[in-house]
Structures are given as structure tokens and as C-alpha cells.
Design a protein around this motif. Structure first.
Motif, PDB file in Angstrom:
ATOM      1  N   LYS A 135      -4.150  -6.481  18.868  1.00 46.83           N
ATOM      2  CA  LYS A 135      -2.967  -6.197  19.557  1.00 46.83           C
ATOM      3  C   LYS A 135      -1.729  -6.634  18.708  1.00 46.83           C
ATOM      4  CE  LYS A 135      -0.949  -5.719  24.121  1.00 46.83           C
ATOM      5  NZ  LYS A 135      -0.686  -6.580  25.061  1.00 46.83           N
ATOM      6  N   GLU A 136      -1.448  -7.783  18.418  1.00 45.43           N
ATOM      7  CA  GLU A 136      -0.491  -8.424  17.276  1.00 45.43           C
ATOM      8  C   GLU A 136      -0.470  -7.446  15.950  1.00 45.43           C
ATOM      9  OE1 GLU A 136       0.848 -12.489  17.491  1.00 45.43           O
ATOM     10  OE2 GLU A 136       1.330 -12.308  15.271  1.00 45.43           O
ATOM     11  N   LEU A 137      -1.777  -7.463  15.315  1.00 46.90           N
ATOM     12  CA  LEU A 137      -1.972  -6.675  13.905  1.00 46.90           C
ATOM     13  C   LEU A 137      -1.246  -5.557  13.988  1.00 46.90           C
ATOM     14  CD1 LEU A 137      -5.217  -7.950  12.394  1.00 46.90           C
ATOM     15  CD2 LEU A 137      -2.915  -7.865  11.273  1.00 46.90           C
ATOM     16  N   ALA A 138      -1.591  -4.796  15.006  1.00 43.39           N
ATOM     17  CA  ALA A 138      -1.234  -3.172  15.045  1.00 43.39           C
ATOM     18  C   ALA A 138       0.415  -3.080  14.786  1.00 43.39           C
ATOM     19  CB  ALA A 138      -1.645  -2.728  16.415  1.00 43.39           C
ATOM     20  N   GLY A 139       1.102  -3.765  15.526  1.00 44.60           N
ATOM     21  CA  GLY A 139       2.551  -3.881  15.332  1.00 44.60           C
ATOM     22  C   GLY A 139       2.888  -4.319  14.048  1.00 44.60           C
ATOM     23  N   SER A 140       2.358  -5.365  13.489  1.00 47.50           N
ATOM     24  CA  SER A 140       2.809  -5.833  12.550  1.00 47.50           C
ATOM     25  C   SER A 140       2.408  -4.905  11.144  1.00 47.50           C
ATOM     26  CB  SER A 140       1.988  -7.145  11.944  1.00 47.50           C
ATOM     27  OG  SER A 140       2.492  -8.084  13.028  1.00 47.50           O
ATOM     28  N   ILE A 141       1.280  -4.415  11.389  1.00 42.19           N
ATOM     29  CA  ILE A 141       0.949  -3.132  10.231  1.00 42.19           C
ATOM     30  C   ILE A 141       1.873  -1.988  10.247  1.00 42.19           C
ATOM     31  CG2 ILE A 141      -0.981  -1.590   9.508  1.00 42.19           C
ATOM     32  CD1 ILE A 141      -2.951  -3.778  10.473  1.00 42.19           C
ATOM     33  N   GLU A 142       2.149  -1.681  11.632  1.00 45.62           N
ATOM     34  CA  GLU A 142       3.067  -0.422  11.747  1.00 45.62           C
ATOM     35  C   GLU A 142       4.562  -0.856  11.094  1.00 45.62           C
ATOM     36  OE1 GLU A 142       2.697   2.636  12.070  1.00 45.62           O
ATOM     37  OE2 GLU A 142       4.854   3.071  12.302  1.00 45.62           O
ATOM     38  N   LYS A 143       4.853  -2.061  11.363  1.00 42.14           N
ATOM     39  CA  LYS A 143       6.292  -2.332  10.872  1.00 42.14           C
ATOM     40  C   LYS A 143       6.227  -2.257   9.143  1.00 42.14           C
ATOM     41  CE  LYS A 143       9.617  -6.218  11.403  1.00 42.14           C
ATOM     42  NZ  LYS A 143       9.835  -7.548  12.231  1.00 42.14           N
ATOM     43  N   GLY A 144       5.458  -2.603   8.743  1.00 42.85           N
ATOM     44  CA  GLY A 144       5.318  -2.675   7.206  1.00 42.85           C
ATOM     45  C   GLY A 144       5.433  -1.253   6.750  1.00 42.85           C
ATOM     46  N   VAL A 145       4.267  -0.398   7.371  1.00 46.99           N
ATOM     47  CA  VAL A 145       4.452   0.960   6.965  1.00 46.99           C
ATOM     48  C   VAL A 145       5.798   1.651   7.013  1.00 46.99           C
ATOM     49  CG1 VAL A 145       3.131   3.214   7.387  1.00 46.99           C
ATOM     50  CG2 VAL A 145       2.018   0.961   7.302  1.00 46.99           C
ATOM     51  N   ALA A 165       0.723  -1.277   0.170  1.00 44.43           N
ATOM     52  CA  ALA A 165      -0.053  -0.094  -0.150  1.00 44.43           C
ATOM     53  C   ALA A 165       0.943   1.137   0.134  1.00 44.43           C
ATOM     54  CB  ALA A 165      -0.907  -0.122   1.054  1.00 44.43           C
ATOM     55  N   GLU A 166       1.817   1.325   0.825  1.00 43.30           N
ATOM     56  CA  GLU A 166       3.052   2.480   0.674  1.00 43.30           C
ATOM     57  C   GLU A 166       3.623   2.620  -0.408  1.00 43.30           C
ATOM     58  OE1 GLU A 166       2.818   4.775   3.401  1.00 43.30           O
ATOM     59  OE2 GLU A 166       1.358   3.701   4.489  1.00 43.30           O
ATOM     60  N   VAL A 167       3.975   1.507  -1.027  1.00 43.23           N
ATOM     61  CA  VAL A 167       4.748   1.662  -2.362  1.00 43.23           C
ATOM     62  C   VAL A 167       3.794   2.272  -3.329  1.00 43.23           C
ATOM     63  CG1 VAL A 167       5.580   0.474  -4.166  1.00 43.23           C
ATOM     64  CG2 VAL A 167       6.113  -0.363  -1.950  1.00 43.23           C
ATOM     65  N   PHE A 168       2.242   1.899  -3.568  1.00 41.62           N
ATOM     66  CA  PHE A 168       1.460   2.313  -4.386  1.00 41.62           C
ATOM     67  C   PHE A 168       1.344   3.804  -4.286  1.00 41.62           C
ATOM     68  CE2 PHE A 168      -0.071  -2.379  -4.843  1.00 41.62           C
ATOM     69  CZ  PHE A 168       0.787  -2.522  -5.696  1.00 41.62           C
ATOM     70  N   LYS A 169       1.049   4.145  -2.748  1.00 39.21           N
ATOM     71  CA  LYS A 169       0.777   5.554  -2.305  1.00 39.21           C
ATOM     72  C   LYS A 169       1.907   6.412  -2.610  1.00 39.21           C
ATOM     73  CE  LYS A 169      -1.687   4.783   1.835  1.00 39.21           C
ATOM     74  NZ  LYS A 169      -1.442   4.636   3.637  1.00 39.21           N
ATOM     75  N   LYS A 170       3.187   5.962  -2.658  1.00 37.20           N
ATOM     76  CA  LYS A 170       4.409   6.746  -3.155  1.00 37.20           C
ATOM     77  C   LYS A 170       4.140   7.039  -4.578  1.00 37.20           C
ATOM     78  CE  LYS A 170       9.005   6.895  -0.631  1.00 37.20           C
ATOM     79  NZ  LYS A 170      10.028   6.176  -0.485  1.00 37.20           N
ATOM     80  N   ALA A 171       3.815   6.084  -5.477  1.00 37.47           N
ATOM     81  CA  ALA A 171       3.755   6.139  -6.866  1.00 37.47           C
ATOM     82  C   ALA A 171       2.488   6.658  -7.313  1.00 37.47           C
ATOM     83  CB  ALA A 171       3.784   4.792  -7.524  1.00 37.47           C
ATOM     84  N   GLY A 172       1.952   7.183  -6.300  1.00 42.18           N
ATOM     85  CA  GLY A 172       0.399   7.790  -6.753  1.00 42.18           C
ATOM     86  C   GLY A 172      -0.645   6.983  -7.450  1.00 42.18           C
ATOM     87  N   PHE A 198       8.543   0.510   7.103  1.00 42.87           N
ATOM     88  CA  PHE A 198       9.665  -0.017   6.338  1.00 42.87           C
ATOM     89  C   PHE A 198       9.847   0.895   5.038  1.00 42.87           C
ATOM     90  CE2 PHE A 198      10.664  -2.807   2.586  1.00 42.87           C
ATOM     91  CZ  PHE A 198      12.017  -3.082   2.802  1.00 42.87           C
ATOM     92  N   ILE A 199       8.698   1.505   4.545  1.00 39.66           N
ATOM     93  CA  ILE A 199       8.670   2.105   3.162  1.00 39.66           C
ATOM     94  C   ILE A 199       8.886   3.695   3.569  1.00 39.66           C
ATOM     95  CG2 ILE A 199       7.327   2.975   1.193  1.00 39.66           C
ATOM     96  CD1 ILE A 199       8.305   0.215   1.142  1.00 39.66           C
ATOM     97  N   LYS A 200       8.272   4.161   4.792  1.00 39.58           N
ATOM     98  CA  LYS A 200       8.355   5.355   5.229  1.00 39.58           C
ATOM     99  C   LYS A 200       9.584   6.004   5.858  1.00 39.58           C
ATOM    100  CE  LYS A 200       3.430   6.992   5.612  1.00 39.58           C
ATOM    101  NZ  LYS A 200       2.390   7.455   6.443  1.00 39.58           N
ATOM    102  N   LYS A 201      10.219   4.959   6.137  1.00 35.94           N
ATOM    103  CA  LYS A 201      11.532   5.326   7.039  1.00 35.94           C
ATOM    104  C   LYS A 201      12.484   6.141   6.167  1.00 35.94           C
ATOM    105  CE  LYS A 201      14.199   1.001   5.849  1.00 35.94           C
ATOM    106  NZ  LYS A 201      13.900   0.021   5.542  1.00 35.94           N
TER     107      LYS A 201
END
Ligand SMILES: NC(=O)C1=CN([C@@H]2O[C@H](COP(=O)(O)OP(=O)(O)OC[C@H]3O[C@@H](n4cnc5c(N)ncnc54)[C@H](O)[C@@H]3O)[C@@H](O)[C@H]2O)C=CC1
Ligand SMILES: O=C([O-])CC(=O)C(=O)O
Length: 356
Positions: free
Chosen positions: A341-351, A172-179, A353-356
Motif C-alpha cells: 500500500k505504501e510502496l504504490a504511492g511512493s512509486i507513483e510519486k516518483g513516476v 527509470a522514467e529518465v532512462f525511458k525518456k532518453a530511450g 515527478f518525471i511525467k508531470k
């Protein structure tokens, strides 16, 4: 008819078969080019498999070649696609198969595709969690999704690579970046959890698994896999012991296979089956079939989390509607809290990774 005429006709037919006038080996490897009159193939959708030479990719290629909704099948991997393509291309089904090898052919593999299925990346070994695959698979998914954004931004994407709870947010973040981000077109594949749940519940109930429908919501790892046993169809009830057994077996089905394979990988055959069941649903949705509903991990407002797996209606634009979870019992509500609880951390980790 003259005696012998029949034999002569048969010889002519055999000779035509051995020297076909319009044979074309459909592949980008230039295996063999013979004068070709028609492209062959049937009307239908164009589908690419990225990671097509892998444990999931090969049986998935086989099954997609058998799918009558597919007219063109592109097989992409960084290794071994010439062999897999040559092999699968000999099947006498409608889809035309083309192979693509290595990153320099990624764009050709993706251009014009309606559906892209991604089983690329490393699988687990015993003792590993799906999250242990993050460091390698995150980068692979990023690169492949950059290619999709460039070459087929309107394609429906079925993401299989683990950890799905993080790779979908990465995509999702890759696609957002690409518009090019369209949340309706990005789906994490959790179908194997449903396939397993149907099988294990059917075993307990003594039913044919094809008659059983178990919604599985949340995500695709351990406690994030939340079977809603109170909503099983046909309607039924379970003892507390059966609920504990089924929930545990469904949540740990992947680990059961990883351990049984003892180092030789994770689920491939049942995953290919599940991937094709899911891809077929996406294609039927694209075709405009009514009432196509499956569970998938998608951008969602069903909970406070930005991504969540639940039943979705698949249509001409991908995810047309996301269904709410329906009434949960106390056991499921407790499971939901753990899953979130677990999902929140995994989603954040993915986001990040691209935003860093
Ligand atoms: N969503 C789900 O329910 C499931 C997900 N999986 C996941 O699917 C993934 C693949 O599993 P297997 O097929 O068993 O692994 P595998 O190792 O047998 O195959 C993976 C394939 O990906 C290819 N690959 C690696 N880097 C690539 C790149 N940059 N571009 C294109 N292809 C690349 C490899 O060459 C290999 O052919 C794993 O991450 C696994 O955890 C597995 C089972 C279920
Ligand atoms: O368990 C694994 O690593 C592969 C997978 O996602 C599954 O089989 O559900």
C-alpha cells in the motif's frame, strides 16, 4: 660484494623512491604531472561514485579503492572532490582514482563507466521521513541519471539516494525518456536492510552475523521494509515477541541511527559497507561469477507493483533473474499488504515527478 656497495645500492634505491621517474597523480585537477610511462592500475571494472565527498561517499570511495575488481575509480561531487581524490589516491591499491568537481565535469566522470553508484543527496534529520527528502533529492537524481543516459547508458546503476522507493522509479522514467532504459541495469540499494537484519537476528540467536542470511523484501522505508524471518538461514524459529522486536528494529534501523546522530545525518559507515558489499556482488556478476544473489529494489513482476525488492540473481547483464517471495506466514502476508500500500504511492510519486 665490495664493502660499501650495499650502502650505495640502498642510497640509490632511496633516491629513486624520493624522485620517482614515472609518478602520475591521477586526477583531473592537474595537481601534479610528472613524466609518466605507464597508466598503472590493474585490469578490472570502471566505477563512478556520484556524491563521493559525502558522509557515505567518502568511506565508499575508500572501500571501492580497496576492491580488487576495480581498475578505475571516478569520484564526482559538487563540492570537495579534489581533497577526497588526493587523499584516496595515495592508497597503494590497484585502482586508479580520478576526481571530478561540479556539473561541468559530470560527463567526463561518467564516460566509459561499467558501474555507477549514487549516494548523492541530502540525508534525514530527526523527525523526518525519507519521503521528506523527495523535493531535493528527486531533482539531483534526475540530473545525474540524465548524465548516465548520455554518457554510459549501458552502466549498471546502484541507487542509494533516498527515498529509494521513489528515486528508482524516477531514474527509470529518465532512462525511458532518453530511450536507454534497461530494467536489468537499474538497482535500488536495500542492502543495508539485509545487513541490519543479519546483525540483529544473529544477536537474538547468539550466532556470528556472517553465518546468517535474512531475506528482506518490499522497499526501503518503514513498513515497506519486510524481513522474511520465516526464511532465515540457518533455519530457526522465533517467539512472537522476538518477531515483533526484530521486525520493528529492522524497519526502523535507519531512524535509530538518525536519532543517535541527533542532527548530524543518517547512516554513513554501515551504508558504505553495505554499498560496497552490493557493488562487489554486481561486479562479480558482471565478471560472470555463478550464483551471485542479493536483495535489491528493481523493476519486478513478483507482485502487482512495477518495482519491488526481492532476491535477484546478478550476472553479466545486471539482474538476470528475480526470485519470487517463497512461502510467507500469516504475519508476513499482513506485512506485505501494508508494504504494498505504501510502496504504490511512493512509486507513483516518483513516476509522476518525471511525467508531470
Ligand atoms: N539506500 C540506503 O540504504 C541509504 C540511503 N541513504 C541516503 O543517501 C544519501 C546521501 O547520504 P549522506 O552521504 O549521508 O549525505 P551527505 O550530505 O553527507 O552527502 C551527500 C553528498 O551528495 C552531494 N551532492 C549533493 N548534490 C549533488 C549533485 N547534484 N551531484 C552530485 N553530488 C551531489 C553533496 O555535496 C554531498 O557530498 C541521502 O539521500 C540518504 O538518505 C543513506 C543511508 C542509507
Ligand atoms: O534512515 C535514513 O534516512 C537513511 C537510510 O535509508 C537508512 O539508514 O536506512
Amino acid at each position: 660484494m665490495q664493502p660499501g656497495a650495499d650502502v650505495n645500492q640502498r642510497i640509490a634505491r632511496i633516491s629513486a623512491h624520493l624522485n620517482p621517474p614515472n609518478l602520475q597523480m591521477e586526477s583531473s585537477f592537474g595537481l601534479r604531472q610528472v613524466n609518466c610511462r605507464a597508466k598503472g592500475g590493474s585490469p578490472g571494472f570502471k566505477v563512478a561514485i556520484l556524491g563521493a565527498a559525502g558522509g557515505i561517499g567518502q568511506p565508499l570511495a575508500l572501500l571501492m579503492k580497496m576492491n580488487p575488481l576495480v581498475s578505475v575509480l571516478h569520484l564526482y561531487d559538487v563540492v570537495n572532490t579534489p581533497g577526497v581524490t588526493a587523499d584516496v589516491s595515495h592508497m597503494d591499491t590497484g585502482a586508479v582514482v580520478r576526481g571530478f568537481l561540479g556539473q561541468q565535469q559530470l560527463e567526463d566522470a561518467l564516460t566509459g563507466m561499467d558501474l555507477v553508484i549514487i549516494p548523492a543527496g541530502v540525508p534525514r534529520k530527526p523527525g523526518m521521513t525519507r519521503d521528506d527528502l523527495f523535493n531535493i533529492n528527486a531533482g539531483i537524481v534526475k540530473t545525474l541519471c540524465e548524465g548516465i543516459a548520455k554518457c554510459c547508458p549501458k552502466a549498471i546503476v546502484n541507487l542509494i539516494s533516498n527515498p529509494v522507493n521513489s528515486t528508482v522509479p524516477i531514474a527509470a522514467e529518465v532512462f525511458k525518456k532518453a530511450g536507454t532504459y534497461d530494467p536489468k541495469r537499474l538497482l535500488g540499494v536495500t542492502m543495508l536492510d539485509v545487513v541490519r537484519a543479519n546483525t540483529f537476528v544473529a544477536e537474538v540467536l547468539g550466532l556470528d552475523p556472517r553465518e546468517v542470511d535474512v531475506p528482506v523484501v518490499g522497499g526501503h522505508a518503514g513498513v515497506t521494509i519486510l524481513p522474511l524471518l520465516s526464511q532465515v538461514k540457518p533455519s530457526c524459529s522465533f517467539t512472537p515477541k522476538e518477531i515483533d522486536y526484530l521486525t520493528d528494529r529492522i524497519q526502523n534501523g535507519g531512524t535509530e541511527v538518525v536519532e543517535a546522530k541527533s542532527g548530524a545525518g543518517s547512516a554513513t559507515l554501515s551504508m558504505a559497507y553495505a554499498a560496497v558489499k552490493f557493488a562487489d556482488a554486481c561486479l562479480r556478476g558482471l565478471r560472470g561469477d555463478a550464483a551471485v544473489v542479493q536483495c535489491a529494489f528493481v523493476a519486478s513482476q513478483v507482485t502487482e507493483l512495477p518495482f519491488f525488492a526481492s532476491k535477484v540473481h546478478l550476472g553479466r547483464n545486471g539482474v538476470e533473474e528475480i526470485f519470487s517471495l517463497g512461502p510467507l506466514n500469516e504475519y508476513e502476508r499482513a506485512g506485505l499488504e501494508k508494504a504494498k500500500k505504501e510502496l504504490a504511492g511512493s512509486i507513483e510519486k516518483g513516476v509522476s515527478f518525471i511525467k508531470k
